[in-house]
Each structure stands twice: as structure tokens, then as C-alpha cells.
Design a protein around this motif. Structure first.
Motif, PDB file in Angstrom:
ATOM      1  N   ILE B 124       0.879  -1.171   0.000  1.00 36.45           N
ATOM      2  CA  ILE B 124       0.000   0.000   0.000  1.00 36.45           C
ATOM      3  C   ILE B 124       0.914   1.218   0.000  1.00 36.45           C
ATOM      4  O   ILE B 124       1.559   1.526   1.006  1.00 36.45           O
ATOM      5  CB  ILE B 124      -0.921  -0.013   1.247  1.00 36.45           C
ATOM      6  N   ASP B 125       1.018   1.856  -1.149  1.00 36.54           N
ATOM      7  CA  ASP B 125       1.931   2.988  -1.321  1.00 36.54           C
ATOM      8  C   ASP B 125       1.083   4.246  -1.370  1.00 36.54           C
ATOM      9  O   ASP B 125       0.668   4.684  -2.447  1.00 36.54           O
ATOM     10  CB  ASP B 125       2.715   2.793  -2.630  1.00 36.54           C
ATOM     11  N   ASP B 126       0.796   4.795  -0.201  1.00 35.64           N
ATOM     12  CA  ASP B 126      -0.208   5.850  -0.085  1.00 35.64           C
ATOM     13  C   ASP B 126      -1.473   5.408  -0.815  1.00 35.64           C
ATOM     14  O   ASP B 126      -2.005   4.361  -0.485  1.00 35.64           O
ATOM     15  CB  ASP B 126       0.356   7.190  -0.569  1.00 35.64           C
ATOM     16  N   SER B 127      -1.905   6.129  -1.831  1.00 36.96           N
ATOM     17  CA  SER B 127      -3.186   5.732  -2.443  1.00 36.96           C
ATOM     18  C   SER B 127      -3.045   4.643  -3.505  1.00 36.96           C
ATOM     19  O   SER B 127      -4.036   4.197  -4.066  1.00 36.96           O
ATOM     20  CB  SER B 127      -3.878   6.962  -3.032  1.00 36.96           C
ATOM     21  N   ASP B 128      -1.823   4.207  -3.796  1.00 33.06           N
ATOM     22  CA  ASP B 128      -1.660   3.131  -4.779  1.00 33.06           C
ATOM     23  C   ASP B 128      -1.542   1.780  -4.081  1.00 33.06           C
ATOM     24  O   ASP B 128      -0.951   1.678  -3.007  1.00 33.06           O
ATOM     25  CB  ASP B 128      -0.389   3.354  -5.613  1.00 33.06           C
ATOM     26  N   VAL B 129      -2.075   0.751  -4.724  1.00 32.42           N
ATOM     27  CA  VAL B 129      -1.978  -0.592  -4.160  1.00 32.42           C
ATOM     28  C   VAL B 129      -1.350  -1.528  -5.181  1.00 32.42           C
ATOM     29  O   VAL B 129      -1.753  -1.545  -6.350  1.00 32.42           O
ATOM     30  CB  VAL B 129      -3.376  -1.122  -3.763  1.00 32.42           C
ATOM     31  N   PHE B 130      -0.344  -2.272  -4.755  1.00 21.81           N
ATOM     32  CA  PHE B 130       0.335  -3.210  -5.654  1.00 21.81           C
ATOM     33  C   PHE B 130       0.273  -4.617  -5.060  1.00 21.81           C
ATOM     34  O   PHE B 130       0.422  -4.783  -3.856  1.00 21.81           O
ATOM     35  CB  PHE B 130       1.810  -2.808  -5.833  1.00 21.81           C
ATOM     36  N   PHE B 131       0.075  -5.590  -5.939  1.00 19.77           N
ATOM     37  CA  PHE B 131       0.129  -6.991  -5.532  1.00 19.77           C
ATOM     38  C   PHE B 131       1.470  -7.514  -6.017  1.00 19.77           C
ATOM     39  O   PHE B 131       1.671  -7.669  -7.211  1.00 19.77           O
ATOM     40  CB  PHE B 131      -1.023  -7.781  -6.160  1.00 19.77           C
ATOM     41  N   ARG B 132       2.373  -7.779  -5.112  1.00 22.97           N
ATOM     42  CA  ARG B 132       3.728  -8.129  -5.528  1.00 22.97           C
ATOM     43  C   ARG B 132       4.029  -9.600  -5.244  1.00 22.97           C
ATOM     44  O   ARG B 132       3.588 -10.145  -4.234  1.00 22.97           O
ATOM     45  CB  ARG B 132       4.741  -7.220  -4.828  1.00 22.97           C
ATOM     46  N   ASN B 133       4.809 -10.180  -6.109  1.00 18.72           N
ATOM     47  CA  ASN B 133       5.150 -11.592  -5.974  1.00 18.72           C
ATOM     48  C   ASN B 133       6.020 -11.822  -4.739  1.00 18.72           C
ATOM     49  O   ASN B 133       7.002 -11.114  -4.514  1.00 18.72           O
ATOM     50  CB  ASN B 133       5.878 -12.065  -7.233  1.00 18.72           C
ATOM     51  N   ALA B 134       5.658 -12.803  -3.934  1.00 21.73           N
ATOM     52  CA  ALA B 134       6.402 -13.065  -2.697  1.00 21.73           C
ATOM     53  C   ALA B 134       7.029 -14.454  -2.701  1.00 21.73           C
ATOM     54  O   ALA B 134       7.400 -14.974  -1.636  1.00 21.73           O
ATOM     55  CB  ALA B 134       5.479 -12.904  -1.494  1.00 21.73           C
ATOM     56  N   GLU B 135       7.152 -15.065  -3.867  1.00 25.35           N
ATOM     57  CA  GLU B 135       7.707 -16.418  -3.891  1.00 25.35           C
ATOM     58  C   GLU B 135       9.135 -16.458  -3.352  1.00 25.35           C
ATOM     59  O   GLU B 135       9.546 -17.430  -2.708  1.00 25.35           O
ATOM     60  CB  GLU B 135       7.649 -16.988  -5.317  1.00 25.35           C
ATOM     61  N   ALA B 136       9.887 -15.384  -3.595  1.00 27.56           N
ATOM     62  CA  ALA B 136      11.280 -15.348  -3.145  1.00 27.56           C
ATOM     63  C   ALA B 136      11.399 -15.348  -1.618  1.00 27.56           C
ATOM     64  O   ALA B 136      12.416 -15.757  -1.069  1.00 27.56           O
ATOM     65  CB  ALA B 136      11.983 -14.129  -3.722  1.00 27.56           C
ATOM     66  N   ILE B 137      10.356 -14.868  -0.927  1.00 28.03           N
ATOM     67  CA  ILE B 137      10.448 -14.813   0.538  1.00 28.03           C
ATOM     68  C   ILE B 137       9.541 -15.834   1.217  1.00 28.03           C
ATOM     69  O   ILE B 137       9.530 -15.932   2.440  1.00 28.03           O
ATOM     70  CB  ILE B 137      10.123 -13.403   1.101  1.00 28.03           C
ATOM     71  N   TRP B 138       8.783 -16.575   0.455  1.00 29.81           N
ATOM     72  CA  TRP B 138       7.946 -17.633   1.053  1.00 29.81           C
ATOM     73  C   TRP B 138       8.891 -18.616   1.736  1.00 29.81           C
ATOM     74  O   TRP B 138       9.860 -19.063   1.129  1.00 29.81           O
ATOM     75  CB  TRP B 138       7.120 -18.307  -0.039  1.00 29.81           C
ATOM     76  N   GLY B 139       8.643 -18.896   2.981  1.00 26.02           N
ATOM     77  CA  GLY B 139       9.545 -19.776   3.722  1.00 26.02           C
ATOM     78  C   GLY B 139      10.502 -19.018   4.632  1.00 26.02           C
ATOM     79  O   GLY B 139      11.129 -19.605   5.505  1.00 26.02           O
ATOM     80  N   GLN B 140      10.608 -17.724   4.436  1.00 28.26           N
ATOM     81  CA  GLN B 140      11.524 -16.963   5.296  1.00 28.26           C
ATOM     82  C   GLN B 140      10.839 -16.504   6.584  1.00 28.26           C
ATOM     83  O   GLN B 140       9.619 -16.400   6.666  1.00 28.26           O
ATOM     84  CB  GLN B 140      12.044 -15.744   4.543  1.00 28.26           C
ATOM     85  N   GLY B 141      11.681 -16.182   7.566  1.00 29.10           N
ATOM     86  CA  GLY B 141      11.177 -15.716   8.855  1.00 29.10           C
ATOM     87  C   GLY B 141      10.705 -14.274   8.783  1.00 29.10           C
ATOM     88  O   GLY B 141      10.949 -13.558   7.803  1.00 29.10           O
TER      89      GLY B 141
END
Ligand code: SF4
Lengths: 169, 608
Positions: B124-141
Motif C-alpha cells: 500500500i503505497d499511499d493511495s496506490d496498491v500493488f500486488f507483488r510476488n512473494a515467492e522469493a520470501i515464502w519460507g523466510q522468517g
């Protein structure tokens, strides 16, 4: 704490003791309350850096000996050194908000007021009866108006205390 | 609008779609913000009866009403969802900077629906919303996830709420972590995020939260801040909440060995004072907080678990320490750090491990691949935490929480599964604190000290804590409504001792921040309304009268130690108090909300 650039020995500035600072940001809120009718925190002249988990410190203009902001400013007279405290006065009629000073400040202590499009810098709340609002509100007494000599002496004292403590244990 | 933004963001992860919903003044006044607003939005957006881990479950993040302003200790945000641990309302609170930042991005709340196709994080970037890929961090703490996202987005000021492997693997008590050390901890909201393939929510907020009368707000804040350096908050500042250890131990309500005992022989060793002396690294505050209760502890060199560094509070210490009969401080610090990193609620983790330890002790559980959990075995306790988060071996059973684990194991092991409605007990023994016992039994999110606050009259000596009597119902209700009001305005409960007339002072702050008239009567009614709405939520999800109870151990075994030793707590005593509580609330004898109560509280519009 040693500064990466020489400070003016005459400068009086808001100094933060990172041992005491808890990173609450109340100083930013207090500054914003004094400087902006809507208490917009982006107008604060002091900034807290929080590096979780254990490093918190706030920073405002520290009065450099040969201030880079003044040196690079293309608008003659927009920034001048205050004779009393060696901090920087901004002339709103001359400053056009170009932001060169923001880029070169080693402390990140020059900020842009996005409404007036002029830069803003700590002035120790010169117009305020109770003095600097950040110092007033800081719940941990982490802030004081000091000179480089005072904080250097204090840092040395702390180092000696730590040494004595270590020798005793 | 002042104080509020008047907007909620409604996100559908399946459609990758986000729209704004206007929030009317009447709604904001009635539900205040934080927990109140979160529960109301959840109630309106959730289809009743869906499984908590189904894509159709909804999770709501909601800023405290004072978030983004200077008001003392006002940094809380609420997370509300249908709980995968209790099947009932799951409302959790967290502090630090997330709430302030979300408000400055322009939202009072974010409502999240559906399930993303692939691991995703929301930006959530102020009034903009982005859906970003999180595969690189899936599994991380959680710690690494925060760092990664800030780095990827290139802005240190971005605040992140994320889940660790526990949430991804649907551990029923997975938490949501923000600003490294703070968690929306209880009832498993992290698993709901995991079920939605939602790794994190990152927020950049650069807007203004304007305040109607900032000079007045500044003045009040100064006064509260001064009081917050006095006795009302003394223990939170030094040595931190861990100071409870010696007090509760002396009162004989310090749960040890899975609530088999209520005194701990090594209490001096694990006292807050001792831990502070040897392990304290740094004190940290949430946004705008004059108290600073977060005590970071660090294990120095030359000790096992060297380098472990984490914020350690009383509930965590109790759960991973004495509840498992453990007094090894470095191991406790390491275990707490692992929980935070993997995204586990420390209380449920510790108390579920303690249940397993007792099951091993009673030979109801057998070693699996040579691994077993024994009371006092600190290294096994540390080792099982990643197993829970990854659902490996014995961890798969424990990931379900003590209630389900006991159901699976059978053999009457529910006798010592220390939970209410599936939520594990915090670090006070209800046998020696009977108002608190009532609060645990009737609590809408399960047996929670923090939602009920009913330990206060017991510990402060307002009542005889060993006595069950009429009148406790009204008292428990009063405490619950104080808690929910604070959770909704988003002011930390640790500040409550600084108010002399809490409702009055908060109402004045409300008026000064928003510019809308508010008085203590209306504010008090809002608290009562929100408490009732949580109950309506539970009734809609199938709550029945028999859920308002405590585990058999509490009634079958008298107080084991301390000044109240041998005092029993028969089930009938609890029943008398529960009936008294329903009556105080204006509910039926079987605990249902009545029409006159709905009308009186302006809840008649709520669909049942
Ligand atoms: S008010 Fe004081 S303690 Fe809080 S961030 Fe500023 S300097 Fe640090």
C-alpha cells in the motif's frame, strides 16, 4: 559519538543520547505540533532513525563548521549561518526549494516542506517560550541543547564509567 | 476529516483488486476504530459459517483512532478475523509504527478477502496498491521478510506486517509480526494470512493525520507523559513486565509445570530483575509512547545460545519458562526469538508444549524418532519450535494447539489442556484469582487475560481473590469494556493507570482530535456495544453455552501452592459467576443477547 564532519565549536544544537533514546518519535510529533497547524509529522525538523532491534537515535541540524548546505545552495542568501547558535536560517523569499542542500546534508537534517516548497531546518524553537519542543517532550531525557564540547566530554565520561565498571567485575 | 481518514481499503486477493469504501461518521463514532471498527467490518464482510482457513474468511487490519497523532501510547492497531484456533472471533492487537503508517497512507482500515493464486505481498503505497510476488520470501522468517521488502522497495520508512513459516504452514496459533518485535499475537491470524497466500502487507504512508485542536492534544499528551514516568507505569519501565514473576509467585498464582503447581522454586533466578541485570540490551518504545516497555534481551558471548536477541515480556517468559518447568534463561531467550522469527504466538506455543510435556510424563505420548519432550528439558523445548512451525514430527500435532491436540490424542488428555475455547491460558492461575477465572470463561476470544482485564480487581485487592460471589459479573463486564474501549481507540493498556477518569479523559481527547463532540457516556456505551458485537459474532458462528467454561484441572485440583493453598474451585462456583455475568450484560440465562440490549446499544441493525 564522533561526527563524520567537523562541527562548529560554537554551535548549539539538539543532541540525542542513543543510550537513552527509545525511538518513540515523540520528538518528531512535538516538533510537528509546534511547526505545523495540522501537526503533520513530515514537517518535523528532527528525525528518528530506528534500526531494530537495538539502535535508536534522533538527529537534527548539528551546526557544521563549514556547512555543505550553505556551500552548495545556488540561491545566494537563501541559507545563512545563525550568529547565535551557528544553525542555519532559511530565507523563505529567496529559497526556491530546489533541494541541493537536502542532498548534501550529512545528517539528513534539511527537509522540504511540501506545502510551502521551502526547506526547513531546526531553529531550536527560537520563537517558543519553553524552548525546543522536542527536548521538552522527550520522555527519556535523551535530548538536550548542547555543544560538541559538552557531548564529547559526556561521551568520554561514559567510556570511563564503562571501563571502571568492567574493571570492577 | 480529523483523526480519521474516513476510508477503508477493500482488497480482493483473488481478483487482485482494491477499492475504497467510505466510512460514515456514525459508523466511526459507534465503533471508534481499532478493535471496534475491525470487528464491525469483519461482521459485515464475512459470510457466516465459513471455515477459518477457507479463502472466504476475511481479515481486517484497523488503526487505533488516535494513530498518526501525538497522543501518548496510541500506536495500536487491531487485526480481526475468524480464528482458526477458536472458530470464534479472533481479534489481536499490535503496537509500534504500523498503525501510524497505515493511517498516514490514508486508511482507517484494510479489509482483505479471497486467496492469491501465488504467494503475494500487498504494497500500500499511499493511495496506490500493488500486488507483488512473494515467492522469493515464502519460507523466510518475519525478520528477514521485513528487511527484504524494505530493501526491495528501497525505502527504510516502509512498515511491514508479515508472517513466518508458521503462518504459511497454517499453524493454528501463528501470529503476524511487525516492526520486528511487535505481534498481533493471539488466536492465529497469521494462519489466515497463510491460507490466503498473503506473506505480508507493506505500507508507505506519507500523508497527514490532521488534528482538530493540536494545542490541546499536545497539552494533554505532555501531562500523560509526565504521569507515565511515575508509579502508574513503573514496572513496565523497569524491569519490564517480567517484574510480574516475583509478585505472582508470592501470591501463589504463578503457573508452573502446565498449571500443576503455582509456585516456581527458581523464581528468583528467572525474576524480571535478575534477567534485566544480566541480559538487558536495550529498551524500545512503540510510536508516541512515553513508557517504553519493550525490553530487548541478549545472550552475550560464551554462553549457549550466544547472540540470541529478542524482546522478552512476562507472558513469553512464563510460557516458555516455568510453564515448561524451565529456568534456563538463555534457552528461553532463544526460544522466544525462534517464535518471533517463525511467527508463532509465544503463549500458545509454550502452553501447548507444556501440555505435551505432561502427556509424556503421564506416558500418554511416546517418543517419536527418539524425540520427546520432558518438563525441564530446555534444549528439547527449543528444538520443537521449528518443528511446530514446519509441522514436522511431533510438531504437526502441536501445531493444532492444545485443544485439538488433546482431542486427537484422547486418553483424557483434555483434562490438562489449559485453554478456554481453544485459546491457551496466559501466565496467571485462575484458581487463585476468581474474577479473572470468570473473565477467562466468558471471554469472546477465548481465555485471554488481555481482553478480560479481570485480573486487575483480584491483584489490586479490590476483592477477595479466592472468593466466588455475586457481583463479580458486573466487575468482569466493567473490566472487559475498559479493555475493549482502549483496544478501539488504540491506546495501550499500559497507560491506563495514568488516567484518573479514563472515559472522561478519552472522550475529551476524542473531541480534541476529531472535532466531534464525544462524552464519557457515549464512549462507555461504544465499549459495551463492541463487547456485545463480539458476542453476536460468536453466536453467529455457533457459540454454545457450554463453551464458557474452564478446563477440568481448574475445578478438580485445589490451589496447589501459596497463600491460597488447598482452596477449591468447584464448577458450581464458576457457574454462579457466569450466570451473574450474563445478567449484568442484560443477556438471557443461557448467554444470548436480548432484543432490549440490542436496541439499547444501537445494534438492532446488525444482521444475525
Ligand atoms: S522523544 Fe526522545 S526517546 Fe523519543 S525518539 Fe525522540 S529522542 Fe528518542
Amino acid at each position: 559519538m564522533t561526527a563524520p564532519v567537523p562541527l562548529s565549536p560554537e554551535a548549539r544544537f539538539v543532541a540525542c543520547d542513543p543510550e537513552l533514546c527509545v525511538g518513540c518519535q515523540l520528538c518528531e510529533f512535538a516538533c510537528a505540533t509546534v511547526k505545523d497547524p495540522h501537526a503533520n509529522i513530515l514537517k518535523s525538523r528532527i528525525r528518528v532513525a530506528r534500526h531494530e532491534p537495538s539502535l535508536m537515535v534522533s538527529v537534527a541540524c548539528r551546526g557544521c563548521d563549514d556547512p555543505a548546505c550553505v556551500r552548495v545552495c545556488p540561491q545566494e542568501g537563501a541559507l545563512t549561518i545563525n550568529v547565535d547558535n551557528r544553525l542555519i536560517d532559511v530565507d523563505n523569499d529567496i529559497c526556491d526549494g530546489c533541494g541541493w542542500c537536502i542532498n548534501v546534508c550529512p545528517f539528513g537534517a534539511v527537509l522540504l516542506d511540501t506545502d510551502t516548497k521551502r526547506v526547513v531546518i531546526c531553529d531550536l524553537c527560537a520563537q517558543r517560550d519553553n524552548g525546543a519542543a522536542c527536548v521538552e517532550i522527550c520522555p527519556k531525557d535523551a535530548l538536550e541543547i548542547a555543544s560538541i564540547e559538552i557531548i564529547t566530554n559526556k561521551a568520554n565520561g561514559t567510556a570511563v564509567q564503562a571501563l571502571v565498571k568492567e574493571l570492577n567485575t | 476529516m480529523n483523526g480519521y481518514t474516513g476510508k477503508a481499503l477493500i482488497v480482493d486477493l483473488a481478483d487482485r483488486n482494491a477499492i475504497e469504501q467510505a466510512l460514515a461518521e456514525s459508523l466511526l463514532r459507534d465503533y471508534l476504530g481499532g478493535a471496534g471498527l475491525a470487528v464491525r467490518l469483519l461482521y459485515d464482510h464475512l459470510t457466516p459459517g465459513v471455515d477459518a482457513l477457507d479463502p472466504d474468511n476475511v481479515i481486517v487490519f484497523s488503526c487505533g483512532l488516535f494513530a498518526g497523532t501525538i497522543v501518548s501510547a496510541s500506536a495500536k492497531h487491531a487485526v480481526a478475523t475468524k480464528s482458526p484456533l477458536t472458530g470464534m472471533i479472533g481479534d489481536a492487537m499490535a503496537g509500534s509504527f504500523f498503525s501510524h503508517t497505515l493511517k498516514r497512507a490514508g486508511y482507517d482500515a484494510v479489509v482483505i478477502k479471497g486467496k492469491a493464486e501465488v504467494p503475494t505481498y500487498l504494497f500500500i503505497d499511499d493511495s496506490d496498491v500493488f500486488f507483488r510476488n512473494a515467492e522469493a520470501i515464502w519460507g523466510q522468517g518475519c525478520f528477514d521478510t521485513e528487511e527484504f521488502i524494505r530493501e526491495e522497495l528501497g525505502d527504510e520508512a516502509i512498515r511491514v506486517s508479515s508472517i513466518g513459516p508458521a503462518g504459511e504452514n497454517l499453524v493454528r496459533y501463528a501470529c503476524i509480526s511487525n516492526d520486528r518485535g511487535r505481534q498481533a499475537g493471539r488466536t492465529g491470524p497469521g494462519a489466515v494470512m497463510g491460507s490466503k497466500n498473503l506473506k505480508a502487507i507493506a505500507v508507505r504512508g506519507s500523508g497527514v493525520v490532521s488534528v482538530d485542536n493540536s494545542a490541546a492534544v499536545y497539552q494533554v499528551t505532555r501531562e500523560l507523559n509526565t504521569l507515565a514516568q511515575g508509579p502508574a507505569t513503573g514496572k513496565y519501565r523497569h524491569p519490564g513486565t517480567n517484574g510480574n514473576v516475583l509478585v505472582l509467585n508470592r501470591l501463589g498464582v504463578f503457573p508452573t509445570r502446565n498449571f500443576q503447581r503455582t509456585e516456581f522454586a527458581k523464581a528468583d533466578h528467572i525474576s524480571g530483575e535478575n534477567i534485566y541485570r544480566h541480559y538487558h540490551d536495550k529498551t524500545v518504545a512503540c510510536a508516541a509512547c512515553p513508557i517504553a516497555c519493550e525490553q530487548i534481551m541478549r545472550v552475550a558471548g560464551a554462553e549457549p545460545h550466544e547472540g540470541a536477541r529478542v524482546s522478552l515480556d512476562y507472558e513469553t517468559l512464563f510460557a516458555l519458562g516455568p510453564c515448561c518447568d524451565i529456568d534456563d534463561i538463555p534457552a528461553i531467550i532463544r526460544a522466544a526469538e525462534l517464535c518471533d522469527e517463525f511467527g508463532l504466538d509465544t503463549i500458545s506455543t509454550g502452553v501447548t508444549i507444556a501440555w505435551a510435556m505432561e502427556a509424556f510424563e503421564k506416558r500418554l505420548l511416546n517418543a517419536q524418532d527418539g524425540f520427546e519432550l520432558r518438563f525441564g528439558d530446555a534444549e528439547a523445548m527449543v528444538a520443537v519450535i521449528p518443528m511446530i512451525a514446519q509441522r514436522e514430527g511431533l510438531g504437526a500435532l502441536l501445531a493444532e494447539g492444545s485443544r485439538r491436540a488433546a482431542e486427537t490424542l484422547g486418553k483424557d488428555s483434555d483434562y490438562f489442556a489449559m485453554h478456554g475455547k481453544g485459546l491457551e491460558f496466559a501466565g496467571y492461575d485462575p484458581r487463585g484469582m476468581k474474577t479473572y477465572a470468570l473473565g477467562l470463561a466468558v471471554g469472546t476470544r477465548g481465555a485471554c487475560h488481555n481482553r478480560s482485564l479481570a485480573y486487575e480487581p483480584d491483584l489490586q485487592g479490590q476483592v477477595d481473590r479466592h472468593l466466588a460471589e455475586k457481583g463479580r459479573g458486573a466487575l468482569a463486564m466493567k473490566q472487559e469494556d475498559i479493555a475493549v474501549t482502549l483496544d478501539s481507540v488504540g491506546v495501550c493498556k499500559f497507560l491506563r493507570g495514568c488516567f484518573s477518569d479514563m472515559y472522561e479523559e478519552l472522550a475529551q481527547l476524542y473531541t480534541n482530535v476529531t472535532g466531534w463532540d464525544m462524552n464519557s457516556t457515549e464512549l462507555r456505551r461504544a465499549g459495551e456495544r463492541i463487547s456485545n458485537l463480539k458476542k453476536l459474532f460468536n453466536i453467529r458462528e455457533g457459540w454454545t453455552r457450554d463453551l464458557d467454561r474452564l478446563p477440568p484441572r481448574i475445578h478438580e485440583e485445589s490451589v496447589p501452592d501459596g497463600p491460597g493453598k488447598n482452596i477449591p474451585f468447584p464448577r458450581e462456583e464458576l457457574e454462579i459467576m457466569v450466570a451473574d455475568y450474563y445478567e449484568a450484560r442484560g443477556w438471557t440465562a443461557d448467554g444470548r443477547v436480548t432484543q432490549p440490549t440490542l436496541d439499547r446499544l444501537g445494534l438492532a441493525d446488525v444482521p444475525s
